[in-house]
Design an enzyme around this catalytic site. Structure first.
Site, PDB file in Angstrom:
ATOM      1  N   GLN A   1       4.571   0.418   2.075  1.00  0.00           N
ATOM      2  CA  GLN A   1       3.911  -0.470   3.030  1.00  0.00           C
ATOM      3  C   GLN A   1       3.821  -1.845   2.376  1.00  0.00           C
ATOM      4  O   GLN A   1       3.302  -1.987   1.264  1.00  0.00           O
ATOM      5  CB  GLN A   1       2.521   0.069   3.369  1.00  0.00           C
TER       6      GLN A   1
ATOM      7  N   ASN B   1       0.843  -1.199   0.000  1.00  0.00           N
ATOM      8  CA  ASN B   1       0.000   0.000   0.000  1.00  0.00           C
ATOM      9  C   ASN B   1       0.873   1.241   0.000  1.00  0.00           C
ATOM     10  O   ASN B   1       1.770   1.316  -0.858  1.00  0.00           O
ATOM     11  CB  ASN B   1      -1.149  -0.036   1.019  1.00  0.00           C
ATOM     12  N   ASP B   2       0.673   2.194   0.841  1.00  0.00           N
ATOM     13  CA  ASP B   2       1.244   3.546   0.696  1.00  0.00           C
ATOM     14  C   ASP B   2       2.721   3.630   0.297  1.00  0.00           C
ATOM     15  O   ASP B   2       3.547   2.876   0.808  1.00  0.00           O
ATOM     16  CB  ASP B   2       1.187   4.296   2.032  1.00  0.00           C
TER      17      ASP B   2
ATOM     18  N   TRP C   1      -8.655   1.779  -0.566  1.00  0.00           N
ATOM     19  CA  TRP C   1      -9.151   0.782   0.396  1.00  0.00           C
ATOM     20  C   TRP C   1     -10.547   0.291   0.050  1.00  0.00           C
ATOM     21  O   TRP C   1     -10.940  -0.809   0.435  1.00  0.00           O
ATOM     22  CB  TRP C   1      -9.134   1.363   1.818  1.00  0.00           C
TER      23      TRP C   1
HETATM   24  C1  FRU Z   1      -3.052   4.592   4.748  1.00  0.00           C
HETATM   25  C2  FRU Z   1      -2.691   3.801   5.986  1.00  0.00           C
HETATM   26  C3  FRU Z   1      -1.792   4.630   6.889  1.00  0.00           C
HETATM   27  C4  FRU Z   1      -1.048   3.599   7.664  1.00  0.00           C
HETATM   28  C5  FRU Z   1      -0.885   2.490   6.643  1.00  0.00           C
HETATM   29  C6  FRU Z   1      -0.951   1.108   7.213  1.00  0.00           C
HETATM   30  O1  FRU Z   1      -3.339   3.826   3.646  1.00  0.00           O
HETATM   31  O2  FRU Z   1      -3.855   3.388   6.653  1.00  0.00           O
HETATM   32  O3  FRU Z   1      -2.477   5.565   7.683  1.00  0.00           O
HETATM   33  O4  FRU Z   1       0.178   4.085   8.111  1.00  0.00           O
HETATM   34  O5  FRU Z   1      -1.910   2.647   5.693  1.00  0.00           O
HETATM   35  O6  FRU Z   1      -0.620   0.154   6.254  1.00  0.00           O
END
Ligand code: FRU
Length: 526
Positions: free
Chosen positions: A75, A58-59, A326
């Site tokens: 992530q 993710n991020d 999400w």
């Molecule tokens: C955003 C988020 C962040 C967090 C991360 C967890 O997409 O929810 O706030 O740090 O992903 O994976």
């Protein structure tokens, strides 16, 4: 400058040999990704967008220029194509388009981050070491059987490959946050260095009223941090918690980017649930507050969240984001070896009081085989053009009404097309709306397939030239194997979506209800 003891931030020597202090958990992740990433063939990945090495992404995290290369962390959960205990994946690039994977950088291997190494940023210390800041997440059982979640900010220092967590972690625990602010929703530090060498970071947080705020911390040397200010407050307007903030000066204004959870649509803005928000305004460093002058969504498409920016060595503010959302990301099967890719890095500017985005200029270097067709008339039907097709392309299109007295009702560009599939970008001048639609892209799931964008025509209005109402629209479509990014009117608005149509579906056609005149140029992207 304070001299901070960093005994744990160096590699330590055993029997005269340098031994890496990476934990067992990180070593396992590195071993796993090394083996399983090899099983993903190159053509099963995007060609010029960064995808996760294996498993889940993710991020974007820690976007930074370090020792002559762009570093991008993300992530990461290597063991499954669905979200799990967060690690940091790592890749480097010289042109922001071709990425080389490095070993995973961080694992949730300390008491203070055992339930996730969450999002964060990066900087370069004066002595040349690479500084990472991230959120450590811990879940704690309560006596009443419930679970408390605590989020604190932590540091790691490294050499561009190996990172060691700081011995005094966590460095920011929220004890100096304003009265009533949440310690559970306190995450995603984004770091930068001021001209005088001191450090700042911004984080997302829930205020006492239960809605998002962006808090700012400052530090002389990057290790000891103090609360400075609340830069901006939601006051119940844009969703609830604000995630992944970034804050910078651009074209004489200050820009705050953040990704609010649980947004309500407002007209044609903020349709994504987990949305993105850009606030443009004036910042006063004495009060530490941003006075907001304009708000807008960052992207008007479907798959876009969690932006992060970098200031490139040549002074460009470049943004990248997770090209998923999400609300649409949990329908794939577990057998899929990877899930998650980043958007194209985009150059930002502020014009006409709005945020503009253009693909990084490095993309022009990938262009080849230009095919141009000018003054094509598409009238009440469908047209295909010799040489205009492809799935890794940069396509520029300019539309106008063939008859200004009788403006066409609808125009559609169909792409990623074969006998059964296509994806569409359509435009209705009388509504001033562009719609993306991947309903027929080959998806067997009822995920979100459409999104509409009301054309703002900021530049056309400023220039007094024909705009959407008059049938005028400029469109640039960038296709990679698994995505489509649509830049409207020179980046005034952007619509992004992922796409899983078979790669041999490479047809393109132009459809009109009424009479449209178009100029089109297509480049293949190497
Ligand atoms: C955003 C988020 C962040 C967090 C991360 C967890 O997409 O929810 O706030 O740090 O992903 O994976």
């Amino acid at each position: 400058m304070v001299n901070v003891p960093l005994t744990h931030c160096t590699k330590y020597k055993k029997n005269g040999e340098e031994e890496n202090m990476n934990s067992q958990m990180l070593r396992e992740a590195r071993g796993y990704e090394e083996i399983y990433a090899k099983q993903i063939p190159e053509e099963a990945r995007p060609a010029f967008h960064l995808s996760t090495r294996v498993g889940w992404m993710n991020d974007p995290n820690g976007f930074c220029y370090y020792q002559g290369k762009y570093h991008l962390f993300y992530q990461y959960y290597p063991y499954d194509s669905h979200w799990g205990p967060m690690h940091w994946g790592h890749a480097v690039s010289s042109d922001l388009l071709h990425w080389e994977y490095l070993p995973a950088a961080l694992a949730p291997d300390e008491l203070y981050d055992r339930d996730g190494v969450y999002s964060g940023g990066a900087g370069v210390l004066p002595d040349g070491r690479h500084l990472l800041i991230y959120t450590g997440r811990v879940l704690q059982n309560r006596a009443d059987g419930g679970i408390d979640e605590i989020q604190k900010q932590c540091l790691a220092v490294g050499d561009g490959v190996d990172y060691v967590k700081y011995e005094n972690n966590p460095v920011i625990d929220g004890s100096d946050l304003p009265e009533g602010s949440s310690r559970t929703h306190f995450r995603d530090p984004k770091l930068w260095q001021e001209a005088d060498g001191t450090w700042r970071c911004v984080m997302g947080n829930l205020a006492a009223d239960g809605t998002g705020q962006i808090v700012q911390y400052e530090s002389k040397e990057g290790f000891r941090w103090n609360f400075k200010s609340v830069i901006a407050k939601n006051n119940g307007r844009f969703g609830v918690m604000w995630e992944c903030p970034d804050f910078f000066e651009l074209d004489g204004k200050h820009v705050l980017l953040t990704s609010p959870q649980d947004m309500l649509p407002d007209g044609f803005e903020y349709h994504n649930g987990n949305g993105t928000l850009c606030l443009i305004g004036t910042y006063d460093d004495k009060t530490g507050e941003l006075t907001e002058e304009h708000n807008q969504a960052i992207d008007y498409g479907i798959d876009f969240y969690a932006t992060q920016t970098i200031l490139t060595p040549d002074g460009r503010r470049v943004m990248i984001a997770w090209m998923q959302n999400w609300d649409t990301c949990n329908l794939h099967t577990r057998v899929q070896p990877w899930f998650g890719q980043m958007t194209l890095p985009r150059e930002l500017s502020v014009k006409n009081g709005r945020l503009y985005q253009q693909p990084v200029r490095e993309l022009l270097e990938l262009r080849e085989n230009a095919v141009t067709c000018e003054d094509v008339l598409v009238k009440d039907g469908t047209v295909t053009l010799e040489g205009i097709r492809g799935r890794r392309i940069d396509l520029e299109l300019e539309l106008s009404a063939a008859d200004p007295e009788d403006i066409y009702k609808k125009f559609a560009l169909h792409f990623a097309q074969n006998k059964t599939c296509y994806t569409a970008v359509s435009f209705r001048p009388y509504e001033e709306i562009v719609k993306i639609d991947r309903k027929f892209s080959g998806s067997r799931r009822a995920i979100i397939h459409q999104r509409r964008c009301l054309i703002c025509d900021a530049q056309a209005k400023a220039d007094g030239t024909p705009g959407a109402k008059q049938g005028h629209l400029k469109l640039r479509l960038i296709l990679d194997r698994f995505s489509a990014e649509v830049f409207l009117n020179d980046g005034e608005q952007v619509m992004t979506m992922t796409l899983y149509t078979d790669h041999d579906a490479d047809g393109i056609s132009f459809v009109a209800d009424g009479a449209v005149r178009l100029n089109v140029t297509k480049y293949d992207l190497r």
